[in-house]
Design an enzyme around this catalytic site. Structure first.
Site, PDB file in Angstrom:
ATOM      1  N   ASP A  22      12.886  11.294  14.445  1.00 26.09           N
ATOM      2  CA  ASP A  22      13.410  11.764  13.163  1.00 26.09           C
ATOM      3  C   ASP A  22      13.992  13.176  13.178  1.00 26.09           C
ATOM      4  O   ASP A  22      14.475  13.650  12.160  1.00 26.09           O
ATOM      5  CB  ASP A  22      12.294  11.684  12.104  1.00 26.09           C
TER       6      ASP A  22
ATOM      7  N   CYS B  19      17.872  -8.680   0.866  1.00 23.34           N
ATOM      8  CA  CYS B  19      17.668  -8.150  -0.480  1.00 23.34           C
ATOM      9  C   CYS B  19      18.043  -9.155  -1.567  1.00 23.34           C
ATOM     10  O   CYS B  19      17.618  -8.991  -2.717  1.00 23.34           O
ATOM     11  CB  CYS B  19      18.486  -6.871  -0.675  1.00 23.34           C
TER      12      CYS B  19
ATOM     13  N   CYS C 203      18.385  -8.667  -5.717  1.00 27.91           N
ATOM     14  CA  CYS C 203      17.454  -7.665  -6.259  1.00 27.91           C
ATOM     15  C   CYS C 203      18.092  -6.275  -6.281  1.00 27.91           C
ATOM     16  O   CYS C 203      18.678  -5.820  -5.300  1.00 27.91           O
ATOM     17  CB  CYS C 203      16.179  -7.639  -5.426  1.00 27.91           C
TER      18      CYS C 203
ATOM     19  N   CYS D 256       9.776  11.624  -3.431  1.00 25.34           N
ATOM     20  CA  CYS D 256       9.772  10.617  -4.494  1.00 25.34           C
ATOM     21  C   CYS D 256       9.656   9.251  -3.841  1.00 25.34           C
ATOM     22  O   CYS D 256      10.405   8.934  -2.908  1.00 25.34           O
ATOM     23  CB  CYS D 256      11.063  10.708  -5.308  1.00 25.34           C
TER      24      CYS D 256
ATOM     25  N   CYS E 110      19.067  13.170  -5.278  1.00 24.09           N
ATOM     26  CA  CYS E 110      17.802  12.539  -4.882  1.00 24.09           C
ATOM     27  C   CYS E 110      16.648  13.525  -5.021  1.00 24.09           C
ATOM     28  O   CYS E 110      16.721  14.667  -4.546  1.00 24.09           O
ATOM     29  CB  CYS E 110      17.922  12.044  -3.446  1.00 24.09           C
TER      30      CYS E 110
ATOM     31  N   CYS F  90      11.852   4.385  -5.433  1.00 26.06           N
ATOM     32  CA  CYS F  90      12.696   3.302  -4.926  1.00 26.06           C
ATOM     33  C   CYS F  90      11.991   2.502  -3.845  1.00 26.06           C
ATOM     34  O   CYS F  90      12.258   1.307  -3.659  1.00 26.06           O
ATOM     35  CB  CYS F  90      14.043   3.839  -4.427  1.00 26.06           C
TER      36      CYS F  90
ATOM     37  N   CYS G   1      15.433   4.584  -9.689  1.00 28.16           N
ATOM     38  CA  CYS G   1      15.725   5.980  -9.365  1.00 28.16           C
ATOM     39  C   CYS G   1      15.802   6.833 -10.632  1.00 28.16           C
ATOM     40  O   CYS G   1      16.619   6.571 -11.516  1.00 28.16           O
ATOM     41  CB  CYS G   1      17.033   6.075  -8.593  1.00 28.16           C
TER      42      CYS G   1
END
Length: 384
Positions: free
Chosen positions: A137, A191, A194, A244, A217, A247, A201
């Protein structure tokens, strides 16, 4: 470099990875073009990366894994489940307590995963030879598209990786190697129709499905943004003071994320839902002590207390006002400005006007003065 063994090398590598604590291990070659490069170029070209200048600076190296290391032939992509043991949305129900993103409630995942990756790398070199590089990362490697190509999961409409086994709760690690390994099939998007993640958000950070504007964001605003958070977004923060999960938490695929619970990263009890009042009182030393082993420490005390003060302003609880008043004299202008905004939300107009009158002549910083000005008549700047 082609390897030969009586057992399929991929099976041996996968077994070792699972023994080391990884939950998923898949393989992909690096032969094809990299469509993700075009999406990233558009993202940066439209300025959606905000203050994350390193994304623009490393754009060329992110275009393809081989742009970073020309000798790489295969990628081993690893996943670690960090699914929470309770619904993270519950943390939003008490506005006097803080909501910290699930991934940041325990020890820093970079350290934990890197140790496992290095152990797997030692196994690879001892058993099969070849050269390799490990990534968690922090390098210019597009890990989510790599994971999708390897069959770990797919990038959902929220742009995060989704797994059929672990929902939206996966940390990723990668090993690039000169070994030529048999690739797994890529994972298609599951997905369907959906759009729960987009609707969840709080700041409308998705301009379209599968696209993110980081500047809107909450994770970017509370973690990456160094200055004051734009006023238009502050009410939507609620009590989210670091990241957050909305989502991620609403993804229907999370219902399948029960397997591998024993390997989830444990949350520290003190970080599950700490009180805003206690967090507002942290000085630099106390902040460093509380977050010594976790990722929160990287944003520093001032940015963290800024976030806490916005949450205090959103709490609707006048009893928290003294915490903000105490921080009007903080050494950090970032903190003082956030305290002004919090108090403008908590105090009655008369009380706030009296407070403004008492602080007249005490402030010199232009950004803090701008916060006062946005709430009404600003105090007179202090004489130098």
């Amino acid at each position: 470099m082609t390897i030969s063994t009586s057992d399929a090398p991929e099976d041996l590598i996968r077994a070792e990875a699972l023994a080391l604590g990884f939950d998923l291990c898949r393989f992909t070659d690096l032969d094809d073009a990299w469509p993700a490069a075009g999406r990233l170029e558009t993202f940066v070209g439209e300025g959606r990366h905000g203050e994350m200048g390193w994304m623009a600076e490393t754009l060329d190296r992110r275009r393809h894994p081989r742009a970073m290391w020309a000798d790489a032939r295969s990628a081993i992509v690893l996943g670690v489940n960090y699914g929470p043991d309770s619904d993270p949305m519950l943390a939003l129900q008490d506005p006097t307590r803080a909501a910290i993103s699930v991934y940041a409630r325990g020890d820093d995942y970079h350290d934990l995963i890197k140790k496992r990756l290095k152990a797997l790398a030692r196994f690879l070199q001892a058993r099969f030879g070849g050269e390799l590089k490990v990534f968690v990362d922090t390098a210019p490697l597009l890990e989510k598209p790599l994971a999708e190509r390897a069959g770990i999961g797919w990038q959902g409409r929220h742009t995060n990786l989704v797994s059929r086994e672990f929902g939206s709760w996966l940390f990723l690690g990668s090993i690039l190697t000169t070994l030529e390994l048999e690739p797994d099939a890529a994972e298609p998007v599951h997905c369907g129709s959906c759009t729960a993640c987009l609707q969840a958000c709080p700041t409308d950070a998705f301009p379209a499905p599968f696209q993110l504007d980081a500047r809107r964001c909450i994770s970017y605003l509370t973690i990456e943004l160094k200055g004051p958070i734009p006023r238009e977004f502050r009410p939507a923060l609620g009590n989210r003071i670091y990241g957050c999960d909305d989502c991620l938490a609403v993804c229907p695929w999370n219902k399948f994320a029960q397997a591998g619970r024993e390997q989830k990263l444990a949350a520290r009890e003190a970080l599950r839902s700490p009180g805003l009042a206690e967090l507002a009182r942290l000085d630099d030393a106390a902040f460093r002590e509380l977050f010594a082993r976790g990722p929160v420490k990287r944003i520093g005390r001032d940015r963290f207390v800024r976030n806490v003060l916005y949450a205090i302003g959103n709490s609707g609880e006048p009893a928290l006002a003294p915490e903000a008043v105490a921080l009007l004299g903080d050494p950090s202008p970032l903190v003082r400005g956030a305290a002004v905004w919090a108090l403008s939300r908590l105090l009655p107009d008369t009380a706030f006007a009296e407070l403004r009158a008492r602080t007249a002549g005490m402030e010199q910083d232009p950004e803090v003065l701008a916060e006062w000005a946005a709430t009404g008549a600003p105090p007179t700047p202090a004489r130098p």
